[in-house]
Scaffold this motif. Structure first.
Motif, PDB file in Angstrom:
ATOM      1  N   VAL A 142       0.943  -1.267   0.030  1.00  0.00           N
ATOM      2  CA  VAL A 142       0.069  -0.108  -0.036  1.00  0.00           C
ATOM      3  C   VAL A 142       0.852   1.163  -0.070  1.00  0.00           C
ATOM      4  O   VAL A 142       1.972   1.370   0.600  1.00  0.00           O
ATOM      5  CB  VAL A 142      -0.823  -0.096   1.198  1.00  0.00           C
ATOM      6  CG1 VAL A 142      -1.860   1.327   1.181  1.00  0.00           C
ATOM      7  CG2 VAL A 142      -1.848  -1.218   1.223  1.00  0.00           C
ATOM      8  N   ALA A 143       0.566   1.905  -1.024  1.00  0.00           N
ATOM      9  CA  ALA A 143       1.261   3.499  -0.906  1.00  0.00           C
ATOM     10  C   ALA A 143       0.361   4.425  -0.174  1.00  0.00           C
ATOM     11  O   ALA A 143      -0.591   4.816  -0.487  1.00  0.00           O
ATOM     12  CB  ALA A 143       1.431   3.963  -2.280  1.00  0.00           C
ATOM     13  N   PHE A 144       1.449   4.947   0.898  1.00  0.00           N
ATOM     14  CA  PHE A 144       0.599   6.370   1.364  1.00  0.00           C
ATOM     15  C   PHE A 144       0.908   7.540   0.956  1.00  0.00           C
ATOM     16  O   PHE A 144       2.114   7.679   0.437  1.00  0.00           O
ATOM     17  CB  PHE A 144       1.034   6.218   2.994  1.00  0.00           C
ATOM     18  CG  PHE A 144       0.419   4.825   3.931  1.00  0.00           C
ATOM     19  CD1 PHE A 144      -0.657   4.938   4.332  1.00  0.00           C
ATOM     20  CD2 PHE A 144       1.294   3.672   3.876  1.00  0.00           C
ATOM     21  CE1 PHE A 144      -1.168   3.981   5.241  1.00  0.00           C
ATOM     22  CE2 PHE A 144       0.639   2.672   4.712  1.00  0.00           C
ATOM     23  CZ  PHE A 144      -0.466   2.815   5.152  1.00  0.00           C
ATOM     24  N   GLY A 145       0.202   8.431   1.233  1.00  0.00           N
ATOM     25  CA  GLY A 145       0.273   9.798   0.661  1.00  0.00           C
ATOM     26  C   GLY A 145       1.588  10.443   1.276  1.00  0.00           C
ATOM     27  O   GLY A 145       2.249  11.183   0.227  1.00  0.00           O
ATOM     28  N   GLY A 146       1.944  10.012   2.420  1.00  0.00           N
ATOM     29  CA  GLY A 146       3.156  10.603   2.825  1.00  0.00           C
ATOM     30  C   GLY A 146       4.459  10.065   2.449  1.00  0.00           C
ATOM     31  O   GLY A 146       5.708  10.528   2.784  1.00  0.00           O
ATOM     32  N   GLY A 147       4.682   9.251   1.546  1.00  0.00           N
ATOM     33  CA  GLY A 147       5.508   8.786   0.795  1.00  0.00           C
ATOM     34  C   GLY A 147       6.071   7.323   1.329  1.00  0.00           C
ATOM     35  O   GLY A 147       7.068   6.783   1.271  1.00  0.00           O
TER      36      GLY A 147
END
Length: 602
Positions: A142-147
């Motif tokens: 999963v890719a989070f918005g914060g990097g």
């Protein structure tokens, strides 16, 4: 640098860094359904040159870790625990000895399935299960918005999707209401040993008309409006759609119905009226305000034989058709309805014989000038002098005739008798037009034009002295053919009146297509003429009729106050019990007698 994902529609395996500070786009469903952000756990990204022994020690120290994430040539890989153990074991059991000092990059295989944190559980589960066999159970990256990157297990997603599908199996796709299956399951709570229930079957009147006129897409839109209105006024999970334009409300008779001292049947009938008002609209469909009319049949447990959902449905269906037939809007089932609503083959056989035997008679109800109360025309209404049951009103046998080919025999008889009576009045010096109703099956046949022409020629009745009354529902059976047939009748010199105007979906559209002379406003509007909105509707119809050169008629006038109000509004003709009930033709042969009742024949 930790790899990040900017666009979930791009290559799901390639790590792309978005501009600094940019956040992942929000899913449109994220406010209503859980997303991967609620499930995934952030994980470090291991360099691909990390030796495998170091990774093994880290996994042993954290038994809950599903695996490790690494990036090789800008592609994200997940080495899950099962894959790691399999590689260390090897075919001959020497994998650990061979790999301990090798880099992590040596055991990566397929790129990870990379999904954004905003993706809903529904979509994530479907994406995971779309992978090839053998990889469906591998966790997601999963890719989070914060990097950051994280890992989400598959088990909770699959369980959630299964529960969602199970719930969807109980819901109607179009409206979101419960479906027939859910109704059946909910009904198991009611029965002889449980809580008593009331079932209300709602059927929209002439819904086929709006489908035929505006199309099925607009019809579906109207159904969604009706469903939303029911959800607003009904307790949760008590409204259901069975299919088509049929809805059901299943209520607890002790908790779901407001308490009152009146009998249950009366309370249910009032509740039915409340529901009709709630779904009446108008709703704007394709820029056109559409009002909804419906009929409701109600049945409740506690009566003999009403101990299951099937029995309640049959009884409510019977009551609903009685409401349609008698235009009462709401009917509560009683044993009496069971004997009058179902098709009666015996009665149809009797009726066929009665027509031949001359047992049908016509009564006439006058239409009077709204200002002078002078008789302007008559409506012929059929009665049956039954040898055992006495004089029967048309509501008790005309629906049976319309359900078979008997309606053609009945119409032939009524037309012949009405035209002959009008001719007798005409030859005696009193030329009063007589109106005859034509049902949909009769209007569908070309022979009706020839029959009217021959009867007029045989009796010598001036054609303008005959009025043919039709309803919107009769015309909408075959709109184009009906319009052509009515024009052929009007070409004979016969006048055309539309009865029950305002009760259908397409009244205004029909006005421009049909050769009409009169517009008869339905009694339901006349009853509400003393209310602000009711009066406004009657005024609008009367004004529109005048602008179109049509005579406006109000039927169902029951009292002097209503008659005066309608005259003030500008309605041309009035009809109702206030002036005269339907009477045999001989009643109007004596002017003094009719004057005594308040109706003048001169």
């Amino acid at each position: 640098m930790v790899p990040q994902v900017a666009d979930p529609r791009a290559d799901p395996h390639r790590a792309v860094s978005p501009p600094a500070g940019r956040q992942m786009p929000n899913s449109p469903d994220s406010s209503a359904r859980p997303t991967l952000a609620d499930l995934a756990v952030t994980m470090p990204v291991w360099p691909p040159h990390t030796d495998i022994r170091t990774v093994e020690e880290a996994l042993r120290a954290d038994p809950a870790s599903p695996g490790v994430i690494t990036v090789l040539n800008d592609v994200i890989y997940l080495v899950d625990r099962q894959r790691f153990e399999s590689a260390l074991t090897g075919r001959l059991g020497f994998g650990r000895a061979l790999l301990h000092h090798r880099p992590l990059a040596d055991i990566v295989s397929e790129p990870a399935l990379l999904l954004p944190e905003t993706m809903t559980w529904d979509d994530a589960a479907r994406a995971a299960l779309a992978r090839p066999t053998g990889r469906k159970a591998i966790p997601l990256v999963v890719a989070f918005g914060g990097g950051e990157l994280g890992i989400a297990p598959i088990g909770p997603l699959v369980d959630y999707l299964s529960s969602r599908y199970a719930a969807m199996a109980l819901r109607d796709d179009l409206t979101g209401l419960g479906n027939r299956r859910m109704l059946t399951e909910q009904a198991t709570r009611f029965g002889p040993a449980g809580t008593t229930a009331a079932l209300m079957l709602i059927d929209l009147n002439r819904f086929k008309d709006i489908n035929d006129t505006l199309g099925h897409v607009r019809g579906d839109e109207l159904l969604r409006h009706v469903a939303a209105a029911l959800q607003l006024v009904c307790p949760p999970d008590t409204a259901y759609r069975l299919g088509g334009d049929e809805f059901v409300i299943l209520l607890n008779t002790t908790d779901g119905i407001p308490p009152a001292h009146s009998p249950l049947a009366e309370r249910l009938e009032r509740l039915g009226g409340y529901l009709l008002n709630a779904i009446s609209g108008p709703f704007e469909i394709a820029g056109v305000p559409i009002s909804v009319e419906a009929s409701i049949g109600i049945a409740h447990t506690g009566l003999p034989g009403m101990d299951g959902i099937d029995a309640l449905m049959v009884a409510a269906d019977t009551a609903m058709y009685a409401a349609k037939r008698d235009r009462t809007q709401v009917e509560v089932w009683s044993p009496d309805l069971a004997s009058t609503s179902a098709p009666d083959l015996g009665l149809q056989t009797e009726l066929r014989r009665a027509i031949t035997a001359g047992e049908l008679v016509l009564h006439y109800q006058p239409l009077v000038d709204a200002r002078t109360h002078e008789i302007i025309s008559m409506e012929a209404l059929v009665r049956w002098t039954h040898p055992r049951r006495g004089l029967l009103a048309p509501g008790l046998f005309v629906p049976q005739a319309e359900a078979s080919d008997i309606i053609h025999l009945l119409t032939d008889q009524v037309l012949s008798d009405a035209i002959e009576q009008a001719a007798r009045w005409h030859h005696a010096g009193w030329t009063v037009p007589v109106a005859v109703n034509l049902a949909a099956p009769v209007l569908a046949k070309d022979r009706i034009v020839t029959e009217i022409e021959q009867l007029l020629a045989r009796t010598g009745l001036p054609p303008h002295t005959l009025i043919v009354e039709i309803t919107e529902s009769a015309v909408m059976t075959r709109p184009r053919e009906s319009a052509q047939r009515l024009q052929a009748i009007r070409d004979l010199g016969v006048r055309i009146a539309m009865d029950d105007f305002g009760t259908g979906y397409t009244s205004l559209a029909l006005l421009s297509q049909l050769p009409l002379d009169e517009l008869k406003l339905d009694r339901s509007f006349v009853m509400r003429v003393h209310q602000h909105h009711g009066r406004a509707i009657v005024e609008a119809v009367a004004r529109m009729a005048g602008q179109l050169g049509l005579i406006s008629v109000a039927e169902g006038v029951e009292d002097e106050q209503t008659a005066r109000t309608l005259a003030e509004i500008g309605v041309d003709l009035l009809q109702g019990y206030h002036f005269s009930r339907p009477q045999p033709a001989g009643y109007f042969a004596h002017p003094a007698l009719s004057i005594a009742t308040g109706v003048s024949t001169t």
